[in-house]
Scaffold this active site. Sequence first.
Site: not given
Ligand code: NAD
Length: 307
Positions: A33, A51-52, A74, A116, A141, A184, A267
């Site tokens: 969370l 936490d993972i 992540a 990504s 990242y 965005v 960047g």
């Molecule tokens: P998000 O931040 O909403 O989701 C990430 C989730 O992981 C959150 O619920 C967070 O609480 C949880 N989390 C973070 N660190 C953690 C930890 N150490 N242990 C346990 N839980 C943890 O982001 P999202 O946009 O839903 O992204 C989901 C995945 O998709 C990610 O891996 C992200 O890298 C990838 N991704 C997202 C996008 C985008 O445009 N949103 C693009 C490319 C890749």
Amino acid sequence: MKILVTGGAGFIGSHLVDRLIQEGHEVTVVDNLSTGKRRNLNRRARFYKLDIQSWRLERVFRNERPALVMHLAAQMDVRRSVEDPVFDARVNILGTLNVLEQSVRHGVRKIVFSSSGGAIYGEQYLFPAPETHPTQPLSPYGISKLSGEHYLAYYQRISGIRYVSLRYANVYGPRQDPEGEAGVVAIFIQKMLSSEQPIINGNGRQTRDFVYVDDVVEANLAAMAQEVQGTYNVGTGVETSINDLFRMLVELTKASCKEVHGPAKKGEQARSVIDSGRIRQELGWEPRVELPEGLRRTVDYFREKLG
Ligand code: NAD
């Protein structure tokens, strides 16, 4: 099927969990969370606030015995990764390693990893970029996501566990966090609906490939099939400039804000767009929600949320 979703309280993860439950799967969520929200969590999923990176993850695998792991948890803020690369690596590299180790030890058959496209190709030579495009990440990242892919390939070789890496473009839709630095679409909509002035970074001619969250969820479902393995881009192949996005959102929200530009972010890539020909050909996936419709749905969601 028993499925473990890491990051299942987050933006993309929570939509995926809803869809998996709708399909009749038994879903367990692991999420700390940190950016995810309890209100996003599907009530029918079993939830571990964890936490993972934790050693307790072993217990979750032992208790739940998932056949499949969808790994989305992540640290996904590019700017935070630049400010604190060690934190980024802890979550995205060491955390991912913990998930992979437990998966192999507890007989998981397959892992679907959220990677990504935007972050790992870096400055592109080809538009749109196919999966064979050189990977030259511009941020910690991007480096950590790419190493997740390398570790998956390694574990596949030594243990036979199957995997799919899905390289997403810029994902948008309901439940995206408008408070963070990423996203965005959510940031602009929230500001426009609250009569605040959104700022366009730089000249706004930088382009992105915006893919709707429901389409990303469908790509995950397609990737679950046992015979499928490998790396797939998940995007639309359509480039949209931030200026054009801004204008579309002004129209949809009926905001009266002007186009205001701030300094360019260091960047930041000039153009980012990915080719999803492989997933289209091999898995029959294609994006169904076009940008105007996806934006309309997202604006409706935020309008309701903000009352
Ligand atoms: P998000 O931040 O909403 O989701 C990430 C989730 O992981 C959150 O619920 C967070 O609480 C949880 N989390 C973070 N660190 C953690 C930890 N150490 N242990 C346990 N839980 C943890 O982001 P999202 O946009 O839903 O992204 C989901 C995945 O998709 C990610 O891996 C992200 O890298 C990838 N991704 C997202 C996008 C985008 O445009 N949103 C693009 C490319 C890749």
